[in-house]
Each structure stands twice: as structure tokens, then as C-alpha cells.
Write an enzyme that holds these catalytic residues in place. Structure first.
Site, mmCIF file in Angstrom:
data_model
loop_
_atom_site.group_PDB
_atom_site.id
_atom_site.type_symbol
_atom_site.label_atom_id
_atom_site.label_comp_id
_atom_site.label_asym_id
_atom_site.label_seq_id
_atom_site.Cartn_x
_atom_site.Cartn_y
_atom_site.Cartn_z
ATOM 1 N N HIS A 50 -3.287 16.034 -4.632
ATOM 2 C CA HIS A 50 -4.273 15.623 -3.625
ATOM 3 C C HIS A 50 -3.791 14.369 -2.882
ATOM 4 O O HIS A 50 -3.910 14.287 -1.656
ATOM 5 C CB HIS A 50 -5.633 15.349 -4.279
ATOM 6 C CG HIS A 50 -6.428 16.570 -4.554
ATOM 7 N ND1 HIS A 50 -7.685 16.761 -4.050
ATOM 8 C CD2 HIS A 50 -6.138 17.678 -5.282
ATOM 9 C CE1 HIS A 50 -8.149 17.932 -4.450
ATOM 10 N NE2 HIS A 50 -7.230 18.493 -5.207
ATOM 11 N N GLU A 62 -9.280 4.341 -7.004
ATOM 12 C CA GLU A 62 -9.819 5.087 -8.137
ATOM 13 C C GLU A 62 -10.936 4.253 -8.748
ATOM 14 O O GLU A 62 -10.707 3.140 -9.198
ATOM 15 C CB GLU A 62 -8.724 5.386 -9.152
ATOM 16 C CG GLU A 62 -7.673 6.332 -8.600
ATOM 17 C CD GLU A 62 -6.615 6.714 -9.612
ATOM 18 O OE1 GLU A 62 -6.871 6.617 -10.829
ATOM 19 O OE2 GLU A 62 -5.519 7.095 -9.166
#
Length: 175
Positions: A50, A62
């Protein structure tokens, strides 16, 4: 000015790809906030694919739970995905004396975090799964999670300026 977009649909319906295209149409340097907890090698490989697909113009963050830690004023951000984000809160509320995680506590915490995060001027593109469209599960934990996901999807949709349902790669504007 704050703008919230919710993109929902089934697995492999094209939600993330559409969210990324939309973000790139709005900004040359969008932010991608990944909420997944990477738990095994296969999932890590999926994350790397991704990231490679998105390319260097994206800022990747993240963050499994506390989106509000990130200041994104005047930016465009894709938050992918609400389902995994909810999972991180859901299992955090599993008490040793409980067999099941507390849906009410998780829902309250997610709503509060959503409100705190979206209390800044930015464009938020939330990606979520429409998991309640199937049959009722025979598994109690799965039923409780489906309830949580449905309620948070409704909450985000109520706050959103735009809502899209992805069907076989085609965005259908709901709101």
C-alpha cells in the site's frame, strides 16, 4: 475550514483507492494515517504494498488509536481505516473478568477521540467498512463488534459533509 468525508463499502470495493484519488485531487502532498495494528508478516507485506502504491508525495503516519496526537491543520488526510481503528479500542476494553469487550466504553472513547481529532481545520477522508450488510453472526464477539462499527459509522456519517458508498469500484454519493 473543516471538511469531513466518509467513504464506506464492502471489502475490495475500491474504498481506499477512491480515497487516495480524492486526496490527491485536493492536495499535492496529502497525509495517510494508517490505523492498523500490524500483527503478522502477511499483514506487514500488505502495508508495504500500500505504501509503495501511494508513492513519495504522501506523508505516512501510523497511529493505532490516538489520531488527535497529530496536528494536520490545513492539510488533507486519509484515515484508513475506521474498522481497524475501532478494533484497537474494542479489544482494549476487554477486562479480565469480562468475556466480551465493552461496546459502550469503546464507543464513548472512539467518539471522544474522533471529536478531538476533527476539531481542527483540515480535510478528513475517513475510510470504513460497511460490515453490517451481511447476516447476523453466530459469534457473540463478532455481533458486538458489528454493533460498535455500525454505531461509529453512523456517528461519523452524521458529522460528515459528504458520504460515499463504494460499489464494485464505483462511488455512489449518499450525502
Amino acid at each position: 475550514m473543516k471538511h469531513i468525508i466518509l467513504i464506506t463499502g464492502g471489502q475490495r470495493s475500491g474504498k481506499s483507492t477512491y480515497a487516495e484519488r480524492l486526496a490527491l485531487a485536493l492536495s499535492t502532498n496529502p497525509i495517510y494515517i494508517a490505523t492498523a495494528h500490524v500483527s503478522d508478516n502477511e499483514f506487514q507485506e500488505r502495508v508495504l504494498r500500500h505504501q509503495a502504491r501511494r508513492g513519495p508525495q504522501w506523508t505516512n503516519i501510523e497511529e493505532e488509536k490516538y489520531l488527535s496526537r497529530h496536528y494536520i491543520y490545513n492539510k488533507v488526510a486519509v484515515i484508513d481505516c475506521v474498522t481497524l481503528w475501532c478494533t484497537n479500542f474494542f479489544y482494549n476494553h476487554a477486562m479480565p473478568e469480562q468475556e466480551q469487550p465493552s461496546v459502550d466504553e469503546a464507543l464513548a472513547e472512539i467518539k471522544a477521540e474522533f471529536d478531538k481529532f476533527t476539531d481542527q481545520d483540515a480535510t478528513f477522508i475517513f475510510v470504513t467498512n460497511e460490515i453490517g450488510s451481511g447476516g447476523v453472526s453466530s459469534n457473540a464477539v463478532q455481533r458486538r463488534f458489528t454493533d460498535l462499527e455500525g454505531w461509529i459509522n453512523q456517528y461519523i456519517a452524521s458529522k460528515a459533509n459528504e458520504v460515499y458508498l463504494m460499489v464494485s469500484g464505483i462511488p455512489v454519493k449518499i450525502k
